[in-house]
Design an enzyme around this catalytic site. Structure first.
Site, short mmCIF file in Angstrom:
data_model
loop_
_atom_site.label_atom_id
_atom_site.label_comp_id
_atom_site.label_asym_id
_atom_site.label_seq_id
_atom_site.Cartn_x
_atom_site.Cartn_y
_atom_site.Cartn_z
N ASP A 104 0.85 -1.20 -0.07
CA ASP A 104 0.17 -0.01 -0.10
C ASP A 104 0.83 1.45 -0.07
OD1 ASP A 104 -2.18 -1.69 0.30
OD2 ASP A 104 -2.45 -1.54 2.25
N LYS A 105 0.22 2.32 -0.27
CA LYS A 105 1.23 3.53 -0.62
C LYS A 105 1.59 3.84 0.80
CE LYS A 105 0.54 8.54 -2.26
NZ LYS A 105 -0.53 9.51 -2.76
#
Length: 239
Positions: free
Chosen positions: A107-108
């Site tokens: 995930d970012k």
């Protein structure tokens, strides 16, 4: 028989520019093959035998590339994105034309070990849950950690959409921290598994994939090639 390719394909693979840019580079006399000027960008070369240089700088060609990246927060695990910086964008020019992609995704806002390659078969052997490749995460959480956390993860967490996760491991390592081991990589999986037991993940860091551990010498955003031993240890799962 030697494996040959066009010189512009080789130079594009190693990040020297687009086909049009490379055509002009050759026309301008900037490219040499075994010391002789090459003005034809379609000329065939043997990467294993010929010495190709641009303005005197030797070009090193590798068909398959295997990298370990310390993914920082704020970048996306993608080859391109219209909004956010990507993990491929963190790499220098010589890697930009090689068709690299992240193996799986983080995930970012998640940090830690991310593998990058252009070898699809090798990557599949890592990402497929059938290969039983452990991915180990350290998580900071909010909420009351249940006493039966380990048992619930081992039984296979059921997510809010009814999806059954494979049996996993979860161990409390501090007042608000866990180590989580999973063998699959579904969307937001660790976060959603924690949410299923009443916990909110506020920090997530992947430290290893299989036997390959994030190099402690790397800082966020830095990378290094995998060693032969690391690459082969993961490759063994894909056969």
């Amino acid at each position: 028989m030697a494996k040959t390719m066009r010189v512009d394909k080789l130079l594009g693979h190693t990040g020297w520019g687009t086909r049009r840019e490379l055509k002009e580079l050759c026309k301008g006399g900037h490219v040499t093959i075994n010391g002789a000027v090459c003005r034809d960008s379609s000329q065939k070369v043997d990467p294993a035998a010929d010495v190709i240089a641009v303005d005197g700088q030797a070009v090193s060609y590798e068909e398959h590339i295997y990298l370990m990246l310390y993914k920082p927060a704020g970048v996306v695990s993608a080859t391109e994105d219209n909004v956010s910086p990507t993990v491929i964008g963190l790499l220098p020019r010589q890697y930009q034309g090689a068709g690299l992609f992240p193996v799986g995704r983080l995930d970012k806002d998640t940090t830690g070990l991310l593998l990058i390659t252009n070898d699809g078969t090798w990557a599949h052997g890592i990402t497929s849950p059938k290969q039983h490749m452990d991915k180990i995460y350290d998580a900071g959480v909010e909420g009351d950690i249940p006493a039966d956390l380990g048992e619930r993860f081992a039984a296979g967490i059921v997510l809010d959409d009814g999806l059954h996760c494979l049996p996993a491991q979860a161990v409390q390592t501090g007042p608000q921290s866990l180590t989580v081991v999973v063998q699959e990589g579904k969307f937001h999986q660790v976060k959603r598994m924690c949410a299923a037991v009443g916990l909110k993940v506020v920090r997530l860091h992947r430290r290893s994939i299989g036997s390959v551990v994030l190099d402690a010498r790397l800082e966020p955003g830095q990378f290094r090639p995998l060693t032969v031993a690391e690459r082969e240890a993961l490759k063994g799962r894909s056969r």
